[in-house]
Design a protein around this motif. Structure first.
Motif, PDB file in Angstrom:
ATOM      1  N   GLY A  19      -6.692  -4.276 -10.973  1.00  0.00           N
ATOM      2  CA  GLY A  19      -6.039  -2.986 -11.227  1.00  0.00           C
ATOM      3  C   GLY A  19      -4.598  -3.147 -11.675  1.00  0.00           C
ATOM      4  N   ILE A  20      -3.883  -4.105 -11.077  1.00  0.00           N
ATOM      5  CA  ILE A  20      -2.509  -4.372 -11.500  1.00  0.00           C
ATOM      6  C   ILE A  20      -2.486  -4.895 -12.927  1.00  0.00           C
ATOM      7  CG2 ILE A  20      -0.523  -5.875 -11.139  1.00  0.00           C
ATOM      8  CD1 ILE A  20      -0.888  -5.601  -8.179  1.00  0.00           C
ATOM      9  N   GLU A  21      -3.372  -5.828 -13.233  1.00  0.00           N
ATOM     10  CA  GLU A  21      -3.428  -6.395 -14.590  1.00  0.00           C
ATOM     11  C   GLU A  21      -3.673  -5.298 -15.625  1.00  0.00           C
ATOM     12  OE1 GLU A  21      -3.108  -9.483 -15.773  1.00  0.00           O
ATOM     13  OE2 GLU A  21      -3.410 -10.879 -14.107  1.00  0.00           O
ATOM     14  N   ALA A  22      -4.563  -4.351 -15.289  1.00  0.00           N
ATOM     15  CA  ALA A  22      -4.915  -3.300 -16.251  1.00  0.00           C
ATOM     16  C   ALA A  22      -3.854  -2.220 -16.343  1.00  0.00           C
ATOM     17  CB  ALA A  22      -6.258  -2.682 -15.851  1.00  0.00           C
ATOM     18  N   SER A  23      -3.255  -1.833 -15.220  1.00  0.00           N
ATOM     19  CA  SER A  23      -2.369  -0.671 -15.204  1.00  0.00           C
ATOM     20  C   SER A  23      -0.937  -0.983 -15.619  1.00  0.00           C
ATOM     21  CB  SER A  23      -2.368  -0.034 -13.813  1.00  0.00           C
ATOM     22  OG  SER A  23      -1.907  -0.951 -12.830  1.00  0.00           O
ATOM     23  N   LEU A  54       6.405   3.254  -4.641  1.00  0.00           N
ATOM     24  CA  LEU A  54       5.876   4.610  -4.785  1.00  0.00           C
ATOM     25  C   LEU A  54       4.357   4.637  -4.713  1.00  0.00           C
ATOM     26  CD1 LEU A  54       8.231   5.980  -7.584  1.00  0.00           C
ATOM     27  CD2 LEU A  54       8.251   6.573  -5.154  1.00  0.00           C
ATOM     28  N   LEU A  55       3.715   3.593  -5.204  1.00  0.00           N
ATOM     29  CA  LEU A  55       2.253   3.529  -5.131  1.00  0.00           C
ATOM     30  C   LEU A  55       1.779   3.495  -3.671  1.00  0.00           C
ATOM     31  CD1 LEU A  55       1.614   1.046  -8.058  1.00  0.00           C
ATOM     32  CD2 LEU A  55       0.746   3.394  -7.941  1.00  0.00           C
ATOM     33  N   LEU A  56       2.466   2.740  -2.846  1.00  0.00           N
ATOM     34  CA  LEU A  56       2.120   2.725  -1.426  1.00  0.00           C
ATOM     35  C   LEU A  56       2.297   4.115  -0.812  1.00  0.00           C
ATOM     36  CD1 LEU A  56       3.566  -0.558   0.155  1.00  0.00           C
ATOM     37  CD2 LEU A  56       1.182   0.000  -0.310  1.00  0.00           C
ATOM     38  N   CYS A  57       3.403   4.767  -1.171  1.00  0.00           N
ATOM     39  CA  CYS A  57       3.661   6.113  -0.645  1.00  0.00           C
ATOM     40  C   CYS A  57       2.565   7.090  -1.058  1.00  0.00           C
ATOM     41  CB  CYS A  57       5.017   6.614  -1.130  1.00  0.00           C
ATOM     42  SG  CYS A  57       6.434   5.779  -0.401  1.00  0.00           S
ATOM     43  N   ARG A  58       2.176   7.027  -2.332  1.00  0.00           N
ATOM     44  CA  ARG A  58       1.159   7.956  -2.828  1.00  0.00           C
ATOM     45  C   ARG A  58      -0.197   7.682  -2.183  1.00  0.00           C
ATOM     46  NH1 ARG A  58       2.227  11.329  -6.769  1.00  0.00           N
ATOM     47  NH2 ARG A  58       0.086  11.432  -7.522  1.00  0.00           N
ATOM     48  N   TRP A 105      -4.795  -1.008   8.456  1.00  0.00           N
ATOM     49  CA  TRP A 105      -5.175  -1.996   7.453  1.00  0.00           C
ATOM     50  C   TRP A 105      -5.373  -3.340   8.157  1.00  0.00           C
ATOM     51  CZ3 TRP A 105      -6.796  -2.245   2.639  1.00  0.00           C
ATOM     52  CH2 TRP A 105      -6.693  -3.446   1.947  1.00  0.00           C
ATOM     53  N   PRO A 106      -6.399  -4.135   7.742  1.00  0.00           N
ATOM     54  CA  PRO A 106      -7.165  -4.062   6.498  1.00  0.00           C
ATOM     55  C   PRO A 106      -8.521  -3.379   6.610  1.00  0.00           C
ATOM     56  CG  PRO A 106      -7.461  -6.219   7.478  1.00  0.00           C
ATOM     57  CD  PRO A 106      -6.577  -5.451   8.411  1.00  0.00           C
ATOM     58  N   GLY A 107      -8.771  -2.660   7.650  1.00  0.00           N
ATOM     59  CA  GLY A 107     -10.091  -2.061   7.809  1.00  0.00           C
ATOM     60  C   GLY A 107     -10.420  -0.927   6.854  1.00  0.00           C
ATOM     61  N   PRO A 108      -9.637   0.157   6.840  1.00  0.00           N
ATOM     62  CA  PRO A 108     -10.044   1.351   6.095  1.00  0.00           C
ATOM     63  C   PRO A 108      -9.886   1.201   4.580  1.00  0.00           C
ATOM     64  CG  PRO A 108      -7.906   1.686   7.103  1.00  0.00           C
ATOM     65  CD  PRO A 108      -8.398   0.379   7.617  1.00  0.00           C
ATOM     66  N   PRO A 109     -10.921   1.537   3.820  1.00  0.00           N
ATOM     67  CA  PRO A 109     -10.822   1.477   2.352  1.00  0.00           C
ATOM     68  C   PRO A 109      -9.830   2.495   1.804  1.00  0.00           C
ATOM     69  CG  PRO A 109     -12.892   2.499   3.028  1.00  0.00           C
ATOM     70  CD  PRO A 109     -12.272   1.937   4.268  1.00  0.00           C
ATOM     71  N   GLY A 110      -9.510   3.510   2.584  1.00  0.00           N
ATOM     72  CA  GLY A 110      -8.563   4.518   2.118  1.00  0.00           C
ATOM     73  C   GLY A 110      -7.150   4.005   1.937  1.00  0.00           C
ATOM     74  N   LEU A 111      -6.866   2.825   2.439  1.00  0.00           N
ATOM     75  CA  LEU A 111      -5.545   2.228   2.268  1.00  0.00           C
ATOM     76  C   LEU A 111      -5.505   1.201   1.132  1.00  0.00           C
ATOM     77  CD1 LEU A 111      -4.433   1.691   5.982  1.00  0.00           C
ATOM     78  CD2 LEU A 111      -3.596   3.415   4.371  1.00  0.00           C
ATOM     79  N   PHE A 112      -6.661   0.928   0.550  1.00  0.00           N
ATOM     80  CA  PHE A 112      -6.718  -0.036  -0.551  1.00  0.00           C
ATOM     81  C   PHE A 112      -6.342   0.650  -1.855  1.00  0.00           C
ATOM     82  CE2 PHE A 112      -9.298  -2.506  -3.739  1.00  0.00           C
ATOM     83  CZ  PHE A 112      -8.529  -3.655  -3.677  1.00  0.00           C
ATOM     84  N   LEU A 113      -5.467   0.034  -2.625  1.00  0.00           N
ATOM     85  CA  LEU A 113      -5.070   0.567  -3.927  1.00  0.00           C
ATOM     86  C   LEU A 113      -5.997  -0.051  -4.966  1.00  0.00           C
ATOM     87  CD1 LEU A 113      -2.424   0.480  -1.989  1.00  0.00           C
ATOM     88  CD2 LEU A 113      -1.205   1.024  -4.084  1.00  0.00           C
ATOM     89  N   ASP A 114      -7.087   0.643  -5.222  1.00  0.00           N
ATOM     90  CA  ASP A 114      -8.136   0.086  -6.072  1.00  0.00           C
ATOM     91  C   ASP A 114      -7.813   0.229  -7.555  1.00  0.00           C
ATOM     92  OD1 ASP A 114      -9.168   2.705  -7.063  1.00  0.00           O
ATOM     93  OD2 ASP A 114      -9.678   2.979  -4.946  1.00  0.00           O
ATOM     94  N   HIS A 115      -8.696  -0.321  -8.369  1.00  0.00           N
ATOM     95  CA  HIS A 115      -8.507  -0.345  -9.818  1.00  0.00           C
ATOM     96  C   HIS A 115      -8.317   1.053 -10.382  1.00  0.00           C
ATOM     97  CE1 HIS A 115      -9.829  -0.326 -14.039  1.00  0.00           C
ATOM     98  NE2 HIS A 115      -9.418  -1.589 -14.099  1.00  0.00           N
ATOM     99  N   ASP A 116      -9.193   1.983 -10.054  1.00  0.00           N
ATOM    100  CA  ASP A 116      -9.129   3.332 -10.629  1.00  0.00           C
ATOM    101  C   ASP A 116      -7.863   4.060 -10.196  1.00  0.00           C
ATOM    102  OD1 ASP A 116     -11.521   2.807 -11.818  1.00  0.00           O
ATOM    103  OD2 ASP A 116     -12.729   3.982 -10.408  1.00  0.00           O
ATOM    104  N   GLU A 164      -2.526   6.180 -11.519  1.00  0.00           N
ATOM    105  CA  GLU A 164      -1.221   6.507 -10.973  1.00  0.00           C
ATOM    106  C   GLU A 164      -0.051   5.841 -11.691  1.00  0.00           C
ATOM    107  OE1 GLU A 164      -0.540   8.737  -8.739  1.00  0.00           O
ATOM    108  OE2 GLU A 164      -2.639   9.254  -8.410  1.00  0.00           O
ATOM    109  N   VAL A 165      -0.216   4.615 -12.165  1.00  0.00           N
ATOM    110  CA  VAL A 165       0.908   3.911 -12.787  1.00  0.00           C
ATOM    111  C   VAL A 165       1.420   4.643 -14.034  1.00  0.00           C
ATOM    112  CG1 VAL A 165       1.650   1.785 -13.954  1.00  0.00           C
ATOM    113  CG2 VAL A 165       0.352   1.661 -11.812  1.00  0.00           C
ATOM    114  N   PRO A 166       0.563   5.077 -14.962  1.00  0.00           N
ATOM    115  CA  PRO A 166       1.079   5.844 -16.111  1.00  0.00           C
ATOM    116  C   PRO A 166       1.771   7.135 -15.681  1.00  0.00           C
ATOM    117  CG  PRO A 166      -1.132   5.052 -16.565  1.00  0.00           C
ATOM    118  CD  PRO A 166      -0.881   4.788 -15.113  1.00  0.00           C
ATOM    119  N   PHE A 167       1.248   7.784 -14.639  1.00  0.00           N
ATOM    120  CA  PHE A 167       1.888   9.010 -14.129  1.00  0.00           C
ATOM    121  C   PHE A 167       3.294   8.695 -13.620  1.00  0.00           C
ATOM    122  CE2 PHE A 167       2.936  11.416 -10.285  1.00  0.00           C
ATOM    123  CZ  PHE A 167       3.059  12.688 -10.829  1.00  0.00           C
TER     124      PHE A 167
END
Length: 315
Positions: free
Chosen positions: A252-256, A273-277, A288-299, A304-307
């Motif tokens: 996701g970092i490579e792409a965004s 800011l990405l962590l905050c969002r 973390w690292p259990g919940p997937p809701g804390l993972f900053l995934d590819h999508d 978010e990065v362009p925003f």
């Protein structure tokens, strides 16, 4: 999202954000030295170390010109260079450092002020003694507004009598200061770091290929460019101090973060800011690292990065 009192980054096992953009200064906090990284070619620390080692071995000055845009890490690298010089010297006491900012084009006055400032810094922080001859030399320099022929002698005497030292000139406005400082300090045991803004405006100067070649005869020019996506990925991983693993999708970092290469300070701000969002919609006590809701995934990153770039365009 947890309140400020509970700790914004607590779900990641953090007391504070590891991506906060700040000036690194190992003289104030030795841990800062560990935060600086080559980032796969961003900075060649081996070349810097070689220059510093040569200066220590030959008892001559080392000169560095660090050039980059705002938030590129110029001041942080200057501090890292001077700290590493101090380490190589194996001094018991702190390295005396003279810092000069808000410079004008009167380079002769700047150089005079530097030597006088170093003298007082050393008298206040050293057990070494002075004598009438040395006092007379500095008194003459202090009374004389025009360049004094004893200035170079004074600069070398300070390093020989008291201690090696560091000099940092921030946002150098002219080439005259570069050439004047090199001539002044070349026989001193010192490290001298200049920083230059890589912009086209009245308070900086053009650095041509010929200028670079000339400076590299005495020192080293370092250009701090924007980070590639791979370097951003390394930055995110190396600065992470929470529970392992770091919570960003590498793909996701490579792409965004492509194809816009921005300074290290801006990229750190995006990561913060990405962590905050990601935490805005997180409402759970699970860490973390259990919940997937804390993972900053590819999508998430690609969205978010362009925003954030649009929002921070004027930053």
């Amino acid at each position: 999202m947890p309140s400020d009192d509970e700790g914004l980054y607590k779900p990641y096992g953090l007391a504070e954000c590891p991506y906060s953009n700040r000036v690194l200064n190992p003289f104030d906090d030795p841990e800062h030295a560990k935060l600086y990284s080559e980032l796969d070619g961003f900075v060649d620390m081996r070349q810097i170390e070689a220059k510093l080692d040569e200066a220590v071995r030959t008892r001559r000055a080392a000169f560095f010109l660090v050039s980059g845009e705002g938030y590129s890490g110029r001041t942080s690298l200057a501090n890292i260079i001077m700290f590493r010089y101090w380490q190589l010297l194996k001094l018991k006491d702190a390295l005396p450092v003279y810092r000069a900012g808000n410079l004008d084009n009167d380079h002769e006055k700047t150089l005079r002020d530097t030597v006088l400032g170093l003298r007082w810094e050393m008298l206040l922080n050293s057990s070494a003694t002075t004598d009438a001859k040395l006092d007379g030399l500095f008194d003459r320099i202090e009374r004389t507004e025009h360049p004094d022929p004893g200035l170079q002698q004074a600069a070398a005497t300070l390093a020989g009598r008291f201690s090696p030292y560091g000099v940092c000139y921030e946002k150098v406005p002219s080439k005259q200061l570069l050439t004047g400082a090199i001539e002044l300090f070349r026989k001193a045991r010192a490290v001298v770091v200049f920083t230059r803004e890589a912009y086209d405006h009245s308070m900086t100067f053009e650095l041509t290929a010929a200028d670079r070649q000339l400076f590299n005869r005495s020192g080293m020019v370092i250009d701090l460019s924007g980070l590639t996506p791979r370097q951003v990925k390394l930055l995110a991983e190396e600065r992470w101090t929470g529970e392992a693993p770091y919570p960003f999708s590498p793909e996701g970092i490579e792409a965004s973060f492509a194809p816009v290469y921005q300074t290290v300070g801006r990229q750190l701000r995006y990561l913060e800011l990405l962590l905050c969002r990601r935490l805005i919609d997180y409402d759970s006590d699970e860490r973390w690292p259990g919940p997937p809701g804390l993972f900053l995934d590819h999508d998430f990153l690609v969205r978010e990065v362009p925003f954030l770039r649009r929002v921070m365009d004027g930053w």
